[in-house]
Design a protein around this motif. Structure first.
Motif, PDB file in Angstrom:
ATOM      1  N   ALA A  78      -3.626 -18.131 -51.239  1.00  0.00           N
ATOM      2  CA  ALA A  78      -4.227 -19.461 -51.219  1.00  0.00           C
ATOM      3  C   ALA A  78      -5.752 -19.371 -51.153  1.00  0.00           C
ATOM      4  CB  ALA A  78      -3.705 -20.262 -50.036  1.00  0.00           C
ATOM      5  N   GLN A  79      -6.397 -20.450 -51.573  1.00  0.00           N
ATOM      6  CA  GLN A  79      -7.849 -20.543 -51.530  1.00  0.00           C
ATOM      7  C   GLN A  79      -8.230 -21.774 -50.704  1.00  0.00           C
ATOM      8  OE1 GLN A  79      -8.156 -20.380 -55.974  1.00  0.00           O
ATOM      9  NE2 GLN A  79      -9.703 -18.810 -55.568  1.00  0.00           N
ATOM     10  N   PRO A  80      -8.436 -21.600 -49.391  1.00  0.00           N
ATOM     11  CA  PRO A  80      -8.754 -22.757 -48.544  1.00  0.00           C
ATOM     12  C   PRO A  80     -10.074 -23.385 -48.936  1.00  0.00           C
ATOM     13  CG  PRO A  80      -9.136 -20.714 -47.356  1.00  0.00           C
ATOM     14  CD  PRO A  80      -8.444 -20.344 -48.629  1.00  0.00           C
ATOM     15  N   SER A  81     -10.126 -24.695 -48.850  1.00  0.00           N
ATOM     16  CA  SER A  81     -11.353 -25.412 -49.178  1.00  0.00           C
ATOM     17  C   SER A  81     -12.353 -25.290 -48.044  1.00  0.00           C
ATOM     18  CB  SER A  81     -11.044 -26.893 -49.420  1.00  0.00           C
ATOM     19  OG  SER A  81     -10.631 -27.503 -48.212  1.00  0.00           O
ATOM     20  N   GLU A  82     -13.603 -25.664 -48.349  1.00  0.00           N
ATOM     21  CA  GLU A  82     -14.644 -25.659 -47.323  1.00  0.00           C
ATOM     22  C   GLU A  82     -14.256 -26.586 -46.166  1.00  0.00           C
ATOM     23  OE1 GLU A  82     -17.649 -24.093 -47.204  1.00  0.00           O
ATOM     24  OE2 GLU A  82     -17.341 -22.969 -49.037  1.00  0.00           O
ATOM     25  N   ARG A  83     -13.714 -27.757 -46.503  1.00  0.00           N
ATOM     26  CA  ARG A  83     -13.356 -28.714 -45.460  1.00  0.00           C
ATOM     27  C   ARG A  83     -12.212 -28.189 -44.607  1.00  0.00           C
ATOM     28  NH1 ARG A  83     -13.680 -33.760 -47.899  1.00  0.00           N
ATOM     29  NH2 ARG A  83     -15.736 -33.937 -46.944  1.00  0.00           N
ATOM     30  N   GLU A  84     -11.232 -27.545 -45.232  1.00  0.00           N
ATOM     31  CA  GLU A  84     -10.126 -26.998 -44.454  1.00  0.00           C
ATOM     32  C   GLU A  84     -10.616 -25.921 -43.500  1.00  0.00           C
ATOM     33  OE1 GLU A  84      -5.746 -24.864 -44.923  1.00  0.00           O
ATOM     34  OE2 GLU A  84      -6.903 -25.346 -46.719  1.00  0.00           O
ATOM     35  N   ALA A  85     -11.545 -25.075 -43.978  1.00  0.00           N
ATOM     36  CA  ALA A  85     -12.101 -24.038 -43.118  1.00  0.00           C
ATOM     37  C   ALA A  85     -12.755 -24.651 -41.883  1.00  0.00           C
ATOM     38  CB  ALA A  85     -13.119 -23.203 -43.898  1.00  0.00           C
ATOM     39  N   ALA A  86     -13.515 -25.726 -42.084  1.00  0.00           N
ATOM     40  CA  ALA A  86     -14.171 -26.403 -40.969  1.00  0.00           C
ATOM     41  C   ALA A  86     -13.150 -27.049 -40.047  1.00  0.00           C
ATOM     42  CB  ALA A  86     -15.138 -27.460 -41.501  1.00  0.00           C
ATOM     43  N   ASP A  87     -12.142 -27.688 -40.634  1.00  0.00           N
ATOM     44  CA  ASP A  87     -11.137 -28.381 -39.834  1.00  0.00           C
ATOM     45  C   ASP A  87     -10.320 -27.419 -38.981  1.00  0.00           C
ATOM     46  OD1 ASP A  87     -11.945 -30.807 -40.756  1.00  0.00           O
ATOM     47  OD2 ASP A  87     -10.294 -31.094 -42.165  1.00  0.00           O
ATOM     48  N   LEU A  88     -10.039 -26.232 -39.509  1.00  0.00           N
ATOM     49  CA  LEU A  88      -9.293 -25.250 -38.740  1.00  0.00           C
ATOM     50  C   LEU A  88     -10.027 -24.910 -37.444  1.00  0.00           C
ATOM     51  CD1 LEU A  88      -8.091 -22.788 -41.526  1.00  0.00           C
ATOM     52  CD2 LEU A  88      -6.632 -24.167 -40.040  1.00  0.00           C
ATOM     53  N   LEU A  89     -11.339 -24.756 -37.537  1.00  0.00           N
ATOM     54  CA  LEU A  89     -12.121 -24.445 -36.340  1.00  0.00           C
ATOM     55  C   LEU A  89     -12.154 -25.632 -35.378  1.00  0.00           C
ATOM     56  CD1 LEU A  89     -15.083 -22.448 -37.892  1.00  0.00           C
ATOM     57  CD2 LEU A  89     -13.266 -21.566 -36.441  1.00  0.00           C
ATOM     58  N   ASP A  90     -12.211 -26.839 -35.915  1.00  0.00           N
ATOM     59  CA  ASP A  90     -12.196 -28.026 -35.055  1.00  0.00           C
ATOM     60  C   ASP A  90     -10.869 -28.127 -34.295  1.00  0.00           C
ATOM     61  OD1 ASP A  90     -14.734 -28.835 -35.747  1.00  0.00           O
ATOM     62  OD2 ASP A  90     -14.066 -30.149 -37.362  1.00  0.00           O
ATOM     63  N   ALA A 236     -20.099 -26.683 -44.839  1.00  0.00           N
ATOM     64  CA  ALA A 236     -18.671 -26.844 -44.601  1.00  0.00           C
ATOM     65  C   ALA A 236     -18.412 -27.439 -43.232  1.00  0.00           C
ATOM     66  CB  ALA A 236     -17.973 -25.480 -44.703  1.00  0.00           C
ATOM     67  N   VAL A 237     -19.109 -26.934 -42.213  1.00  0.00           N
ATOM     68  CA  VAL A 237     -18.814 -27.361 -40.859  1.00  0.00           C
ATOM     69  C   VAL A 237     -19.472 -28.687 -40.519  1.00  0.00           C
ATOM     70  CG1 VAL A 237     -18.909 -26.663 -38.441  1.00  0.00           C
ATOM     71  CG2 VAL A 237     -18.542 -24.957 -40.205  1.00  0.00           C
ATOM     72  N   SER A 238     -20.562 -29.032 -41.211  1.00  0.00           N
ATOM     73  CA  SER A 238     -21.219 -30.299 -40.914  1.00  0.00           C
ATOM     74  C   SER A 238     -20.622 -31.444 -41.715  1.00  0.00           C
ATOM     75  CB  SER A 238     -22.720 -30.189 -41.224  1.00  0.00           C
ATOM     76  OG  SER A 238     -22.923 -29.938 -42.603  1.00  0.00           O
ATOM     77  N   ALA A 239     -19.675 -31.124 -42.625  1.00  0.00           N
ATOM     78  CA  ALA A 239     -19.049 -32.170 -43.430  1.00  0.00           C
ATOM     79  C   ALA A 239     -18.252 -33.104 -42.546  1.00  0.00           C
ATOM     80  CB  ALA A 239     -18.138 -31.536 -44.488  1.00  0.00           C
ATOM     81  N   SER A 240     -18.046 -34.331 -43.026  1.00  0.00           N
ATOM     82  CA  SER A 240     -17.266 -35.280 -42.246  1.00  0.00           C
ATOM     83  C   SER A 240     -15.875 -34.750 -42.036  1.00  0.00           C
ATOM     84  CB  SER A 240     -17.185 -36.615 -42.992  1.00  0.00           C
ATOM     85  OG  SER A 240     -16.602 -36.439 -44.261  1.00  0.00           O
ATOM     86  N   LYS A 241     -15.292 -35.004 -40.865  1.00  0.00           N
ATOM     87  CA  LYS A 241     -14.017 -34.434 -40.471  1.00  0.00           C
ATOM     88  C   LYS A 241     -12.868 -35.229 -41.071  1.00  0.00           C
ATOM     89  CE  LYS A 241     -15.780 -32.609 -36.105  1.00  0.00           C
ATOM     90  NZ  LYS A 241     -17.131 -33.076 -36.290  1.00  0.00           N
ATOM     91  N   HIS A 242     -11.868 -34.477 -41.571  1.00  0.00           N
ATOM     92  CA  HIS A 242     -10.636 -35.068 -42.052  1.00  0.00           C
ATOM     93  C   HIS A 242      -9.506 -34.211 -41.529  1.00  0.00           C
ATOM     94  CE1 HIS A 242     -12.423 -37.908 -44.946  1.00  0.00           C
ATOM     95  NE2 HIS A 242     -13.360 -36.991 -45.056  1.00  0.00           N
ATOM     96  N   SER A 243      -8.313 -34.768 -41.385  1.00  0.00           N
ATOM     97  CA  SER A 243      -7.188 -33.981 -40.917  1.00  0.00           C
ATOM     98  C   SER A 243      -6.824 -32.953 -41.976  1.00  0.00           C
ATOM     99  CB  SER A 243      -5.976 -34.898 -40.660  1.00  0.00           C
ATOM    100  OG  SER A 243      -5.594 -35.547 -41.846  1.00  0.00           O
ATOM    101  N   VAL A 244      -6.243 -31.815 -41.517  1.00  0.00           N
ATOM    102  CA  VAL A 244      -5.884 -30.752 -42.439  1.00  0.00           C
ATOM    103  C   VAL A 244      -4.425 -30.420 -42.281  1.00  0.00           C
ATOM    104  CG1 VAL A 244      -6.598 -28.989 -40.783  1.00  0.00           C
ATOM    105  CG2 VAL A 244      -6.409 -28.380 -43.168  1.00  0.00           C
ATOM    106  N   ASN A 245      -3.760 -30.183 -43.381  1.00  0.00           N
ATOM    107  CA  ASN A 245      -2.368 -29.766 -43.351  1.00  0.00           C
ATOM    108  C   ASN A 245      -2.356 -28.247 -43.330  1.00  0.00           C
ATOM    109  OD1 ASN A 245       0.277 -29.202 -43.681  1.00  0.00           O
ATOM    110  ND2 ASN A 245       0.519 -30.244 -45.653  1.00  0.00           N
TER     111      ASN A 245
END
Length: 251
Positions: A78-90, A236-245
């Motif tokens: 898989a190729q995680p998106s920038e937003r998913e990478a940020a959301d995982l840390l959140d 990636a990390v400063s992007a607005s937060k969205h839920s991640v599956n």
């Protein structure tokens, strides 16, 4: 995936769980790069098993988000998106403090013995600059801390989150020297010493049964990890937060 699915090779019975672990470790370590194909035949040959446990392993890894199935290409990393990478840390920043607080309330003496031993080894390796030996110790430490929470469901989520974030970190280039006037990059050796000192303080809080202190220390530790990640991927990390599956590798 059922851990009962096995292959017999050379008189040895190899479970699909073991095959899954091996493939996951190779994905996290970068042996298989994001987007690369994972063919059953080649994987079976690499791990010395039949295609049956490989097929089961790929299904589990797809459910965990490490593998995705592409039309005409089959299974791929898989190729995680920038937003998913940020959301995982959140998400990790929310759950790890909870796990630490629960561990302070529910840990056993056996858990404490293992945690203290790992802190001792981690500090020793960090102080001698043996950074390559710290990752497995860190994984063992956090898995033990998760198990000490007394909640199998929470522990499973924490372990999976750490695997996913380790994978994301592995895909990010090593920090470059700071530019004049820019944010200062952390020194890996110094940060390793600090990190294991933080682990030690956390274990002390868990041993005292101080849930509030354990929660605060875990929160500070994960926030520092998030800050380090920001230096690597600020957008990636400063992007607005969205839920991640986290069960899907599709972007």
């Amino acid at each position: 995936m059922s851990g009962d699915t096995t292959a017999v090779q050379g008189g040895r019975r190899i479970s699909a769980h073991a095959v899954c672990t091996a493939i996951r470790d190779d994905i996290v370590s970068g042996t298989y790069q994001p987007g690369s194909r994972l063919t059953e035949e080649l994987l079976a040959r690499r791990y010395g098993v039949s295609r049956v446990p490989v097929r089961e392993a790929l299904r589990t890894l797809e459910s965990e988000g490490f593998v995705t199935t592409r039309r005409h290409a089959g299974a791929c990393v898989a190729q995680p998106s920038e937003r998913e990478a940020a959301d995982l840390l959140d998400i990790r920043a929310l759950l790890e403090p909870l796990g630490a607080a629960r561990a302070a309330q529910r840990r056993t003496e056996a858990h404490l013995k293992v945690l203290r031993g790992l802190v001792r080894l981690g500090r020793e390796r960090a102080q001698h600059g043996r950074l390559g030996e710290l990752r497995p110790l860190g994984d063992w430490f956090h898995e033990t801390l998760a198990q000490a929470s007394g909640s199998p469901s929470l522990a499973a989520m924490l372990v999976q989150l750490r695997r996913k974030t380790a994978w994301v970190y592995a895909a990010v280039p090593a920090p470059q020297p700071a530019r004049p006037g820019g944010a200062r990059r952390p020194d890996p050796a110094a940060r390793a010493v600090e990190s294991w000192a933080e682990h030690g303080a956390l274990v002390d809080a868990v041993a005292r049964g101080d849930a509030d202190r354990a929660r605060a220390l875990a929160a500070a530790h994960t926030e520092r990890a998030l800050a380090e990640y920001r230096l690597r991927r600020p957008l990636a990390v400063s992007a607005s937060k969205h839920s991640v599956n986290t069960a899907s590798g599709r972007n």
